[in-house]
Scaffold this motif. Structure first.
Motif, PDB file in Angstrom:
ATOM      1  N   PRO A 242       0.943  -0.919   0.152  1.00 49.38           N
ATOM      2  CA  PRO A 242       0.909   0.461   0.392  1.00 49.38           C
ATOM      3  C   PRO A 242       1.104   0.866   0.065  1.00 49.38           C
ATOM      4  CG  PRO A 242      -0.942  -1.554   1.668  1.00 49.38           C
ATOM      5  CD  PRO A 242       0.201  -2.211   1.202  1.00 49.38           C
ATOM      6  N   ASP A 243       1.767   1.619   1.255  1.00 52.39           N
ATOM      7  CA  ASP A 243       3.078   2.299   0.889  1.00 52.39           C
ATOM      8  C   ASP A 243       2.851   2.599  -0.797  1.00 52.39           C
ATOM      9  OD1 ASP A 243       2.458   3.858   3.274  1.00 52.39           O
ATOM     10  OD2 ASP A 243       3.902   2.009   4.263  1.00 52.39           O
ATOM     11  N   ALA A 244       3.662   1.559  -1.076  1.00 55.71           N
ATOM     12  CA  ALA A 244       4.677   1.352  -2.149  1.00 55.71           C
ATOM     13  C   ALA A 244       3.934   2.286  -3.422  1.00 55.71           C
ATOM     14  CB  ALA A 244       5.440   0.278  -2.832  1.00 55.71           C
ATOM     15  N   TYR A 245       2.870   1.584  -3.435  1.00 59.78           N
ATOM     16  CA  TYR A 245       1.563   1.992  -4.311  1.00 59.78           C
ATOM     17  C   TYR A 245       1.199   3.160  -4.691  1.00 59.78           C
ATOM     18  CZ  TYR A 245       1.517  -2.770  -6.023  1.00 59.78           C
ATOM     19  OH  TYR A 245       1.653  -4.195  -7.043  1.00 59.78           O
ATOM     20  N   SER A 246       0.922   4.027  -3.232  1.00 60.50           N
ATOM     21  CA  SER A 246       0.402   4.316  -3.417  1.00 60.50           C
ATOM     22  C   SER A 246       1.933   6.582  -3.121  1.00 60.50           C
ATOM     23  CB  SER A 246      -0.598   5.199  -1.538  1.00 60.50           C
ATOM     24  OG  SER A 246      -0.093   5.105  -0.257  1.00 60.50           O
ATOM     25  N   GLU A 247       2.596   5.775  -2.989  1.00 54.37           N
ATOM     26  CA  GLU A 247       3.665   7.592  -2.552  1.00 54.37           C
ATOM     27  C   GLU A 247       4.353   7.016  -3.855  1.00 54.37           C
ATOM     28  OE1 GLU A 247       3.537   9.329  -0.442  1.00 54.37           O
ATOM     29  OE2 GLU A 247       2.203   7.823   1.065  1.00 54.37           O
ATOM     30  N   ALA A 248       4.045   6.189  -4.799  1.00 50.73           N
ATOM     31  CA  ALA A 248       5.196   6.308  -6.674  1.00 50.73           C
ATOM     32  C   ALA A 248       4.260   7.091  -6.806  1.00 50.73           C
ATOM     33  CB  ALA A 248       5.893   5.120  -7.079  1.00 50.73           C
ATOM     34  N   PRO A 249       4.934   7.685  -7.624  1.00 56.19           N
ATOM     35  CA  PRO A 249       4.574   8.223  -9.615  1.00 56.19           C
ATOM     36  C   PRO A 249       3.468   8.039  -9.667  1.00 56.19           C
ATOM     37  CG  PRO A 249       6.749   8.872  -9.599  1.00 56.19           C
ATOM     38  CD  PRO A 249       6.666   7.093  -8.360  1.00 56.19           C
ATOM     39  N   ASP A 250       2.550   8.957 -10.290  1.00 60.40           N
ATOM     40  CA  ASP A 250       1.443   7.859 -10.416  1.00 60.40           C
ATOM     41  C   ASP A 250       1.689   6.781 -12.098  1.00 60.40           C
ATOM     42  OD1 ASP A 250      -0.669   9.103  -8.766  1.00 60.40           O
ATOM     43  OD2 ASP A 250      -0.946  10.220 -10.416  1.00 60.40           O
ATOM     44  N   ALA A 251       2.637   7.388 -12.728  1.00 67.09           N
ATOM     45  CA  ALA A 251       3.184   6.411 -13.665  1.00 67.09           C
ATOM     46  C   ALA A 251       3.206   5.192 -13.308  1.00 67.09           C
ATOM     47  CB  ALA A 251       3.729   7.397 -15.122  1.00 67.09           C
ATOM     48  N   VAL A 252       4.545   5.356 -11.984  1.00 64.63           N
ATOM     49  CA  VAL A 252       5.180   4.138 -11.718  1.00 64.63           C
ATOM     50  C   VAL A 252       4.425   2.957 -10.793  1.00 64.63           C
ATOM     51  CG1 VAL A 252       7.143   3.377  -9.820  1.00 64.63           C
ATOM     52  CG2 VAL A 252       7.315   5.450 -11.399  1.00 64.63           C
ATOM     53  N   THR A 253       3.615   3.699 -10.043  1.00 68.03           N
ATOM     54  CA  THR A 253       2.923   2.482  -9.992  1.00 68.03           C
ATOM     55  C   THR A 253       1.525   1.982 -10.594  1.00 68.03           C
ATOM     56  OG1 THR A 253       2.071   4.522  -8.549  1.00 68.03           O
ATOM     57  CG2 THR A 253       0.931   2.853  -8.340  1.00 68.03           C
ATOM     58  N   VAL A 254       1.634   2.225 -11.702  1.00 71.06           N
ATOM     59  CA  VAL A 254       0.836   1.678 -12.995  1.00 71.06           C
ATOM     60  C   VAL A 254       1.698   0.224 -13.018  1.00 71.06           C
ATOM     61  CG1 VAL A 254       0.539   2.146 -15.205  1.00 71.06           C
ATOM     62  CG2 VAL A 254      -0.717   4.146 -14.113  1.00 71.06           C
ATOM     63  N   ILE A 255       3.125   0.612 -14.015  1.00 71.76           N
ATOM     64  CA  ILE A 255       4.382  -0.478 -14.184  1.00 71.76           C
ATOM     65  C   ILE A 255       4.115  -1.353 -13.363  1.00 71.76           C
ATOM     66  CG2 ILE A 255       5.589   0.365 -13.652  1.00 71.76           C
ATOM     67  CD1 ILE A 255       5.424  -0.977 -16.786  1.00 71.76           C
ATOM     68  N   LEU A 256       4.447  -0.678 -12.167  1.00 67.09           N
ATOM     69  CA  LEU A 256       4.157  -1.758 -10.960  1.00 67.09           C
ATOM     70  C   LEU A 256       3.345  -2.292 -10.372  1.00 67.09           C
ATOM     71  CD1 LEU A 256       5.633   0.802  -7.914  1.00 67.09           C
ATOM     72  CD2 LEU A 256       7.038  -1.245  -9.205  1.00 67.09           C
ATOM     73  N   SER A 257       1.495  -1.814 -10.458  1.00 63.82           N
ATOM     74  CA  SER A 257       0.389  -2.495  -9.858  1.00 63.82           C
ATOM     75  C   SER A 257       0.411  -3.175 -11.221  1.00 63.82           C
ATOM     76  CB  SER A 257      -0.103  -1.711  -9.521  1.00 63.82           C
ATOM     77  OG  SER A 257      -0.909  -1.057 -10.689  1.00 63.82           O
ATOM     78  N   ALA A 258       0.896  -3.086 -12.360  1.00 61.30           N
ATOM     79  CA  ALA A 258       0.460  -3.985 -13.273  1.00 61.30           C
ATOM     80  C   ALA A 258       0.820  -5.222 -13.356  1.00 61.30           C
ATOM     81  CB  ALA A 258       0.528  -3.391 -15.114  1.00 61.30           C
ATOM     82  N   LEU A 259       2.914  -4.916 -13.773  1.00 60.04           N
ATOM     83  CA  LEU A 259       3.689  -6.247 -13.482  1.00 60.04           C
ATOM     84  C   LEU A 259       4.682  -6.899 -11.997  1.00 60.04           C
ATOM     85  CD1 LEU A 259       5.265  -4.144 -16.746  1.00 60.04           C
ATOM     86  CD2 LEU A 259       4.110  -6.061 -16.663  1.00 60.04           C
ATOM     87  N   VAL A 260       5.106  -5.618 -11.404  1.00 59.59           N
ATOM     88  CA  VAL A 260       5.664  -6.208 -10.396  1.00 59.59           C
ATOM     89  C   VAL A 260       6.095  -7.892  -9.615  1.00 59.59           C
ATOM     90  CG1 VAL A 260       7.909  -5.493  -8.287  1.00 59.59           C
ATOM     91  CG2 VAL A 260       7.031  -3.911 -10.137  1.00 59.59           C
ATOM     92  N   SER A 261       4.400  -6.849  -9.123  1.00 56.66           N
ATOM     93  CA  SER A 261       3.729  -8.892  -8.271  1.00 56.66           C
ATOM     94  C   SER A 261       3.017  -9.622  -8.796  1.00 56.66           C
ATOM     95  CB  SER A 261       2.408  -8.288  -7.653  1.00 56.66           C
ATOM     96  OG  SER A 261       3.039  -7.322  -6.118  1.00 56.66           O
ATOM     97  N   THR A 262       3.210  -9.270 -10.361  1.00 59.78           N
ATOM     98  CA  THR A 262       2.536 -10.572 -11.522  1.00 59.78           C
ATOM     99  C   THR A 262       3.374 -11.398 -11.328  1.00 59.78           C
ATOM    100  OG1 THR A 262       0.884  -8.416 -11.968  1.00 59.78           O
ATOM    101  CG2 THR A 262       1.078 -10.281 -13.067  1.00 59.78           C
ATOM    102  N   VAL A 263       4.856 -10.929 -12.207  1.00 54.47           N
ATOM    103  CA  VAL A 263       6.124 -11.618 -12.606  1.00 54.47           C
ATOM    104  C   VAL A 263       6.119 -12.411 -11.075  1.00 54.47           C
ATOM    105  CG1 VAL A 263       7.920 -11.742 -13.254  1.00 54.47           C
ATOM    106  CG2 VAL A 263       6.346  -9.916 -14.879  1.00 54.47           C
ATOM    107  N   ALA A 264       6.652 -11.677  -9.668  1.00 55.53           N
ATOM    108  CA  ALA A 264       6.459 -12.606  -8.781  1.00 55.53           C
ATOM    109  C   ALA A 264       5.526 -13.698  -8.551  1.00 55.53           C
ATOM    110  CB  ALA A 264       6.333 -11.806  -7.157  1.00 55.53           C
TER     111      ALA A 264
END
Lengths: 509, 545, 160, 121
Positions: A242-264
Motif C-alpha cells: 500500500p505504501d509503495a503503490y500510493s507514494e510512487a509517481p502515478d505512472a510508476v504505480t501503473v507499471i508496478l501494479s501491473a507487472l511487479v507483483s504479477t511477475v513474482a
C-alpha cells in the motif's frame, strides 16, 4: 526464418532493455527527451519480438537458449515455453503502453528512462529464466529498479515507502535465496528442470529415489514460498505494497501494479509447478494447505482493509493484496490431490487480467488526480459530472474487478471457482464467491460517491490545482485497459487454449 | 424442433444498447432523446414479434459467439420460454417509455439522460436474460441487469436512495455474483464428471445432469438451491426480498420496470429456466427440491400479503403485493405439475399487466397531487376518476376476480396443485386471495366512497401501537419539493377523465388495463396462453385440460 | 546549516595522510587493474577488480574531501564508465548472437579472430570482465560514494 | 549432542547470524540498523553457500597445468556468492541513499518518529 530467430529471441528480450538502459545516461545531455524515445523504440521492438516468439512457441515448441553456449545443468538457460512467452509479451506490451502515460505525466529525465528499462529487463529476466539463482538476480534487479522508481517522486513519503519496500523485499529475496541454497544442497543443481528431475530421483544428481519427503527439500519450499510471498505481497507480509503503490509517481504505480507483483506470482507458479511439481505436494499435503490458507486469508483481509481506506491509491493497493490472495489460493488448489487444470488456468488468467485491470484503474486514478486533484474517496464526489469519461472507465474496471461479465475479471474468477469446485476444496470455492461481495464493498463505495452525490453534498474543498493536466497518452492507457478488459472477457475459451499446453505438461506429465 | 442461425436475437439485445449511445449523445435535446427510447422500444418489440410465428412453429432462432469458457459459447436462443419473457418485456417497455417521459417531465427530475440511458440498457439486459442459451450467458446478462438498474434505484441521490441502492446491489450480487455463479460452477462440474461439461439449457433438463446426480444427489441439491435462490433474490422470494420494498424510493417508472417489466420477472423467469430447462421437472422431483421451493414460495405468498396489509404508503403496499404475487409464479413452477406450471408461467404476463397498471396509477397520483399515503387519498376518486378506475380493475384482477387476468393463472395453479396432491399449497393461494382483497379494497373504498372529512379509521394500518410504530411511519417517495401530499384545503376538486393528467401517463394506463381485461376474458386469443402451452409441452409433458 | 555540511567544511587532513594517500593511490589502482585482468584463467575478475579501482576514488575522496573529488572525477565520466560497461557487455553478447551462436558464446569469435578456440574464449571473457563488468562496477561504486556522502540537500529538489 | 553441533558448526553460525539479522531488521527502530540487519542476513546466506561448497581436502577450483585431477571445491557456489554480494552492495547503497533522503526530510533516523510525523501530516 522465424524459428531461427525465435532461438535467439529470449536473449534479445532480456539483453536489449539492459543495453538500451545505458544510452539515456550517455546521451541524455544531448537532448532531454531522448530517454523517452529510446525507451519507446526499445519496448516497441521488444513487443514485436515477444509476439514473434510467442507465435513460434505456440506453433512449434518451447525455445531454450543456453547462455554462453553452456548447456544446463551447468550453464544458465532462458526458456520460452507456453507460459513464459505470454508473460514476456505482457511485460513488453505493458511497458510500451505505460510510456504513453509518462510522456506528459512524468516522471521524466534520463535517470528515469534508464531505471525504467532496467526494470523491464529484470522483469523479462524473471519471466524467461530457467535457472533458480538467475531468478534471484533478476528479482533483485527488478527490486532495485522498483525501489528507485518509487523514490523518483521527490517527496519524503516516497523515500519512506521505497525504503520500507526495500527492506521487506530484500528480506524476502534473502529467504528465497536460502531456499535455493537448500535445493542446491539437495540436488547439486540450479537449473529448474534439472532440479525438478533430481528431486524426482533422476536428473544430474541421479539418486534413484525421490527426494520429496526430505526435510531439506520441504524446508527449501517453505523458504522459497515465504520469499516469493513477500514479493507477491500476501497478507502478513503485504505491508510494503500500500505504501509503495500510493507514494510512487502515478505512472510508476501503473507499471508496478501491473507487472511487479504479477511477475513474482508468475515466479511462484514456475517454482511450484516446474520445480517442485505436483508429486512433491502429494507427499507433502501440508504445503498445499499452507498455500491455500495464506491465499484465502489474504483475499479476505485484503478486501476488508480496502474498504477501510480513504485514499484511492491505498484502497486499490489493498485490493491487489486481495486479488493476489485469490491467485495464490488458486495455485494452492492446483497443487491439491485432485489435479485441477482450471484452478491453474484461473491463476494464470486472473494474474494477466489483474495486471490489465489494476494498471487501468491506477492509470485512471492518476489521470483523475492530474485533472481534478482528487486523491481520496471523499474528493471523488460527483466526479461523474466533472469527468464523465474517466468516471465511466473507473466504473467498468471496478465492476470487472468484482467479476461482472463480460470482463477478464470474470473469466479469471470463473476458472478459479471452477477449479476449487473441481478439486472439491469447498472453502476456497466459498471464499471466491464471497470475495465478489467483499470486492463490491469498496468498488460500490467509490461508484456511489462518483455518481450519486449531488454537487451540493460534495465537499467544496476539492483541490483544483494542477489544472487540466490530462494528456491524450494517459487517456489512451485507460481506454486501452478498459477495452482489453471487456474484449478479453469474451475470449475465455481461447485464453484457456493458450495456456493449456503448459498446464497439461505440468499437471499430467 | 429445428434450430435456425439468426441475428435476430442479437439484434433484440443490441437495439437498446445502440439506443443507450444515442440517448447519451443527444442529452442536450430532450425531445430527440426520448424519441430514441420510443423508437428502440417499438423496434425491439417488432423484432421480437417477427420471431413469434417461427417460434410458434417450433423453430428456435440461435445466435452463437466465441467460446467464453471451454465448452460454453456465448449464445442467444429464442425458444418459447424466452419468447414469453421477451415478448412481455418488450411490449410493456413501449408503454413504460411513454409513461416515463410524462412522469420525468411532470416532476422535472434531474439526471434524466442517465435515467433514460440506464432504462434502455436494462431492457437490453432483460432481453439477454430472456434469450440466453446457457447458464453463463444468463449470468452475464443477469449481472448486467443488476448494474444498469442500480442507477435507477439510487436515482434520487438522497441518503435514502443511496441506502436503497446499496441494499439493492448487495442483494443482487449475493444472488448473481455469489449464488448464481456458484450454482453454475457446480452444474458445470457435475456434468463434467461424466462427459463434456454442458450447461446449455435443454427443454426438459440437461441430460448429463441426471446421470451425474444419480451418484450423489447432494451436490446437485446444493446447485439447485444456489441457482434457485440466486434467481429468487431478484424474484424477491422471502427471506431475500427486503431490497424490493426499499427500492420504492425510486421514481415510479422505475418501480414499474422493477416490478412488472424486467427485473423481478427476470428472477422468476430464471427460476423457471432452472426448474424446466436445467434440472428438468423429473430430476427436481427426484432430488426432493420441489417441496422446498414450493414451501418457500407459499410462505412468501402468505407472509408478504400480511405485511402488505400494514403498509400505509401506496407504493410500499404494492411492493409487498409484488413480493407475494411473484411467488405465485415460483410456486406454479415448483409444483411441477403441467397445469400448475402453465398457471405459473401465465401469471407472468398477467401480473405484469396488472402491476404495471397499479404502479402507473400510483405514479400518476404522485405527479398530480404528490400524495403517497393511502390515508391521504380519501375521495381522490373525484380528482382522478380514470386513474382510480383503472386501479380498481387491476386490483380486482390481482385478487383473482374472474374475467380478469389474474383469475386464469391462479385457477390453473390451484387446479395443478390439487392435481399434484399438494392441496396445502393451493390453500396458501386461497388465503392469499382473501388477503389481496383485504389490502386492495381499502384503497379503492377510500378513493371512491370517502371524503377527507368523512374518513373511517383503518385500525390495522393506523391504530397506534407503540412497538410497531415504525410500520406506520414508513417513508416512500422522497419529497424533494417539500410538499407533503394529501388533499388540498378545500377537498379534491372534481375533474373529468380527460383532464386529470397528461396523456403521456393516462394513455399507457388505459391501454394496460384494457390488456389486463383481454387477458382475463379471452386468454385463448392473447398469444401468451398458446406460447405457455407450447413451453409446458416441451418441458413437462402434455397439458391435460 | 545541517550537521553534515558543518562537518564537511571543517574537513581538513594532516600532511601525513595527504602524502600517504598520494603515494598509495597509484598502487591501489594498479592492484585493482591487476585483479581485473586476471579474471579469465586465475582468481580475480571484474567484480573484485572494479571495486578496488573504485576504492582509489574513495581514498581520494576521504583525503581531499568529497566535493573536490566529485568535481575532479565528474559525473559524466562515471556515467560513461557504467553505461559504457553495460554497452560493451551486452554488445559482446549480441555480437556472438550475430555470428550465429548464443548469447555470450565466445567460441563464435573464432570466425573473425585468427586464434585457437580456447584463446578466443579467454579473450572474450577478458573483454567482458574488463570492458564490461569492471567498468560497470567501478563506475557505479564511485557514483555511490558521491551519492551517499554528498547528501540530499534541499537544493536537489527535495520537497519537505 | 555436542558432537552433532561441532560437526555442523558452520551451519549453526549461519543460523545464528540469520536470526540476529532478522531480529535487527524487525526490532530495531533505527533505519540504519535495520539495513545492517538485512546485511547480516545476506552475509549469513553467503556463508551458507560457501559452507556447502566446502570439500574436505579439496583445492580451489582453478584449472592449472599441475592440478587437473584431484578434489575441487565446487565453483558454482562461489560464483553465486560473488553475484549475490554485488546485488547486496547495490541494495545497501540504495538503502543508504534513501536513508539520507529520509533524514533530510524527517530529521530523524528512527522509524517510530518518522511514522509519528507521517501520521500528523
Amino acid at each position: 526464418m522465424i524459428d531461427s530467430f525465435a532461438e535467439l529471441a529470449p536473449a534479445i528480450l532480456v539483453g536489449l532493455p539492459i543495453l538500451a538502459a545505458a544510452f539515456p545516461l550517455l546521451l541524455g545531455r544531448l537532448w532531454t527527451r531522448i530517454g523517452w524515445w529510446i525507451s519507446l523504440v526499445t519496448t516497441l521492438a521488444m513487443t514485436g519480438i515477444a509476439a514473434v516468439l510467442a507465435y513460434s512457441v505456440h506453433v512449434n515448441d518451447a525455445v531454450h537458449h543456453h547462455l554462453g553456449g553452456f548447456a544446463p545443468p551447468i550453464g544458465i538457460e532462458l526458456v520460452a515455453d507456453a507460459l513464459s512467452v505470454w508473460f514476456a509479451f505482457l511485460i513488453a506490451a505493458t511497458a510500451t503502453v505505460v510510456l504513453a502515460y509518462t510522456y506528459q505525466g512524468g516522471p521524466r529525465g534520463r535517470a528515469f528512462s534508464s531505471v525504467y528499462l532496467l526494470l523491464i529487463g529484470g522483469l523479462m529476466g524473471i519471466a524467461l529464466t530457467g535457472d533458480l539463482f538467475n531468478l534471484f538476480v533478476f528479482l533483485e534487479i527488478t527490486g532495485i529498479a522498483a525501489y528507485s522508481l518509487i523514490a523518483a517522486r521527490q517527496h519524503r513519503d516516497a523515500a519512506y515507502a521505497a525504503l520500507k519496500y526495500l527492506i521487506i523485499g530484500t528480506v524476502g529475496a534473502t529467504l528465497y535465496l536460502i531456499g535455493v541454497a537448500y535445493l542446491f544442497m539437495a540436488t547439486g543443481s540450479l537449473n529448474m528442470v534439472d532440479v525438478s528431475a533430481s528431486l524426482a530421483g533422476g536428473g544430474s544428481a541421479d539418486i534413484g529415489v525421490p527426494l520429496y519427503d526430505e526435510m531439506l527439500v520441504r524446508a527449501a519450499f517453505a523458504f522459497i514460498f515465504a520469499g516469493l510471498a513477500t514479493k507477491v505481497a500476501l497478507f502478513p507480509v503485504h505491508s510494503w505494497q500500500p505504501d509503495a503503490y500510493s507514494e510512487a509517481p502515478d505512472a510508476v504505480t501503473v507499471i508496478l501494479s501491473a507487472l511487479v507483483s504479477t511477475v513474482a506470482a508468475y515466479a511462484l507458479i514456475r517454482v511450484t509447478f516446474t520445480v517442485f511439481t505436483p508429486a512433491f505436494f502429494e507427499v507433502t499435503p501440508a504445503a498445499t494447505t499452507a498455500i491455500v490458507t495464506l491465499g484465502v486469508v489474504s483475499a479476505l483481509v485484503g478486501s476488508i482493509l480496502a474498504v477501510l481506506q480513504s485514499r484511492i491509491k491505498r484502497m486499490i493497493a489493498y485490493s491487489s493484496v486481495a486479488q493476489f490472495g485469490l491467485v495464490v489460493a488458486a495455485i494452492g488448489v492446483a497443487t491439491g490431490p485432485i489435479p485441477a487444470e482450471f484452478a491453474l488456468a484461473g491463476a494464470i488468467i486472473h494474474l494477466i487480467g489483474h495486471a490489465i485491470m489494476k494498471g487501468g484503474i491506477f492509470a485512471a486514478a492518476g489521470a483523475i488526480a492530474a485533472s481534478t486533484g482528487a486523491r481520496t474517496v471523499q474528493e471523488y464526489a460527483a466526479l461523474a459530472r466533472r469527468r464523465p469519461g474517466l468516471a465511466a472507465c473507473v466504473a467498468v474496471l471496478g465492476f470487472a474487478l468484482v467479476g461482472v461479465p463480460p470482463s477478464i475479471g470474470f473469466i479469471g474468477k470463473w476458472y478459479i471457482a471452477l477449479g476449487a469446485v473441481e478439486s472439491e476444496m469447498w472453502l476456497v470455492a466459498v471464499v471466491v464467491f464471497i470475495s465478489t461481495l467483499l470486492t463490491l464493498g469498496y468498488v460500490a463505495r467509490l461508484l456511489e460517491r462518483m455518481y450519486f452525490i449531488l454537487p451540493e453534498d460534495a465537499p467544496s474543498a476539492v483541490v483544483t490545482d494542477g489544472g487540466d493536466g490530462v494528456s491524450i497518452g494517459m487517456l489512451l492507457v485507460v481506454v486501452l485497459a478498459v477495452a482489453l478488459t471487456v474484449v478479453l472477457g469474451f475470449l475465455g475459451g481461447p485464453l484457456f487454449e493458450l495456456v493449456d499446453p503448459y498446464i497439461q505438461e505440468v499437471l499430467h506429465g | 424442433m429445428s434450430e435456425v442461425d439468426s441475428l435476430r436475437p442479437l439484434a433484440v439485445v443490441l437495439i437498446s444498447l445502440v439506443a443507450v449511445g444515442l440517448i447519451i449523445t443527444s442529452h442536450r435535446r430532450p425531445n430527440v432523446r426520448e424519441s430514441w427510447s420510443v423508437l428502440a422500444a417499438v423496434g425491439k418489440f417488432a423484432i421480437v414479434a417477427s420471431m413469434l410465428p417461427g417460434v410458434r412453429d417450433g423453430t428456435v432462432y440461435v445466435w452463437r459467439f466465441e467460446t467464453i469458457v471451454p465448452h460454453v459459447d456465448l449464445s442467444l436462443r429464442a425458444d418459447p420460454l424466452g419468447m414469453l419473457f421477451a415478448l412481455l418485456a418488450s411490449f410493456l417497455w413501449i408503454f413504460t417509455a411513454f409513461y416515463a417521459t410524462g412522469y420525468m417531465r411532470g416532476l422535472d427530475e434531474h439526471a434524466q439522460t442517465r435515467f433514460f440511458a440506464a432504462f434502455a440498457a436494462s431492457l437490453s439486459a432483460a432481453m439477454g436474460i430472456a434469450f440466453a442459451g446457457n447458464l453463463i450467458t444468463i449470468f452475464l446478462f443477469y449481472e448486467m441487469l443488476s448494474i444498469v438498474t442500480y442507477p435507477l434505484v439510487a436515482h434520487d441521490e438522497t441518503d435514502e436512495a443511496r441506502i436503497a441502492g446499496r441494499k439493492y446491489l448487495a442483494y443482487t450480487f449475493l444472488g448473481g455474483g455469489v449464488l448464481l455463479l456458484a450454482g453454475t460452477a457446480l452444474v458445470y462440474w457435475l456434468t463434467m464428471v461424466h462427459a463434456d461439461p454442458s450447461i446449455a439449457f435443454q427443454a426438459g433438463g440437461i441430460t448429463e445432469l441426471v446421470a451425474a446426480s444419480d451418484a450423489d444427489p447432494w451436490p446437485a441439491r446444493i446447485a439447485f438451491l444456489a441457482l434457485a435462490i440466486g434467481f429468487g433474490v431478484k424474484a424477491a422470494v422471502m427471506p431475500v426480498h427486503a431490497w424490493l420494498a426499499d427500492a420504492m424510493v425510486a421514481p415510479t417508472p422505475v418501480s414499474g420496470l422493477l416490478h412488472a417489466v424486467a427485473v423481478v420477472k427476470s428472477g422468476a423467469f430464471g427460476v423457471a429456466r432452472v426448474v424446466l430447462d436445467v434440472f428438468g421437472v423429473d430430476l427436481v422431483a427426484d432430488l426432493g427440491m420441489d417441496v422446498v421451493l414450493a414451501g418457500m414460495a407459499a410462505t412468501t405468498i402468505v407472509l408478504a400479503s400480511f405485511i402488505a396489509l400494514r403498509k400505509n404508503n401506496l407504493k410500499r403496499r404494492l411492493a409487498y403485493s409484488t413480493v407475494s404475487q411473484l411467488s405465485y409464479i415460483v410456486l406454479g413452477v415448483a409444483l411441477l405439475n403441467p397445469l400448475a406450471v402453465l398457471g405459473g408461467l401465465l401469471h407472468m404476463p398477467a401480473h405484469a399487466f396488472m402491476k404495471l397498471t397499479l404502479f402507473f396509477c400510483a405514479g400518476a397520483i404522485h405527479v398530480e397531487t404528490h400524495t403517497d399515503d393511502i390515508s391521504d387519498m380519501a375521495g381522490i376518486g373525484r380528482r382522478m376518476p380514470l386513474t382510480m378506475g383503472a386501479f380498481a380493475v387491476a386490483a380486482a384482477g390481482m385478487a383473482g376476480m374472474p374475467l380478469l387476468a389474474g383469475f386464469v393463472s391462479k385457477f390453473y395453479i390451484v387446479t395443478g396443485g390439487i392435481d399434484a396432491g399438494m392441496a396445502i399449497f393451493a390453500g396458501a393461494l386461497i388465503v392469499s386471495g382473501v388477503l389481496n382483497v383485504a389490502y386492495f379494497w381499502p384503497v379503492v373504498y377510500t378513493a371512491f366512497f370517502e371524503t377527507p372529512e368523512r374518513h373511517d379509521p383503518k385500525p390495522i394500518v393506523e391504530h397506534d401501537r407503540a412497538p410497531f410504530r415504525h410500520f406506520v411511519s414508513d417513508g416512500g417517495d422522497a419529497h424533494h419539493d417539500g410538499h407533503h401530499g394529501g388533499p388540498p384545503p378545500g377537498g379534491w376538486e372534481a375533474r373529468s377523465p380527460l383532464t386529470e393528467s397528461t396523456w403521456f401517463m393516462l394513455g399507457p394506463i388505459a391501454l394496460l388495463v384494457t390488456g389486463a381485461v383481454i387477458l382475463g376474458i379471452l386468454p385463448g386469443e392473447a398469444v401468451f396462453l398458446d406460447l405457455v402451452e407450447q413451453i409446458v409441452e416441451g418441458a413437462v409433458g402434455g397439458v391435460d385440460r | 546549516m545541517s550537521e553534515s555540511e558543518r562537518v564537511r567544511q571543517e574537513y581538513t587532513q594532516s600532511p601525513i595522510i595527504l602524502t600517504t594517500a598520494r603515494i598509495l593511490a597509484p598502487f591501489v589502482l594498479t592492484y585493482g587493474l591487476f585483479i581485473t585482468f586476471h579474471g579469465a584463467d586465475s582468481p580475480g575478475g571484474g567484480f573484485q577488480g572494479g571495486v578496488i579501482i573504485a576504492t582509489t576514488v574513495y581514498l581520494l575522496a576521504f583525503t581531499f574531501g568529497v566535493e573536490p573529488t566529485s568535481t575532479w572525477v565528474g559525473h559524466r565520466s562515471m556515467a560513461i564508465l557504467a553505461a559504457g560497461g553495460v554497452i560493451i557487455f551486452t554488445g559482446i553478447g549480441f555480437a556472438t548472437m550475430a555470428l550465429g551462436g548464443n548469447f555470450l558464446e565466445y567460441a563464435e569469435f573464432v570466425a573473425i579472430l585468427d586464434l585457437p578456440e580456447n584463446e578466443v574464449v579467454k579473450w572474450g571473457m577478458e573483454a567482458v570482465e574488463i570492458g564490461g563488468i569492471a567498468a560497470i562496477i567501478a563506475g557505479v561504486v564511485m557514483a555511490l560514494v558521491f551519492l551517499t556522502a554528498g547528501g540530499y540537500g534541499p537544493e536537489r529538489g527535495e520537497e519537505p | 549432542m555436542i558432537e552433532a553441533v561441532a560437526d555442523r558448526l558452520l551451519y549453526f553460525v549461519v543460523a545464528v547470524l540469520l536470526g540476529i539479522g532478522l531480529y535487527m531488521t524487525v526490532a530495531s527502530p533505527n533505519l540504519v540498523k535495520k539495513v545492517i540487519g538485512v546485511n547480516l542476513m545476506q552475509t549469513a546466506v553467503f556463508l551458507l553457500f560457501v559452507t556447502l561448497a566446502f570439500v574436505e581436502g579439496g583445492s580451489a577450483p582453478v584449472v592449472s597445468q599441475e592440478a587437473v585431477a584431484g578434489r575441487h571445491a565446487s565453483p558454482l557456489p562461489h560464483v553465486i556468492v560473488l553475484t549475490a554480494i554485488v546485488v547486496g552492495v547495490a541494495v545497501t547503497a540504495l538503502a543508504l541513499v534513501l536513508i539520507i533522503r529520509l533524514y533530510v526530510g524527517f530529521e530523524s533516523l528512527r522509524e517510530d518518529v518518522i511514522q509519528e510525523v507521517r501520521r500528523n501530516d
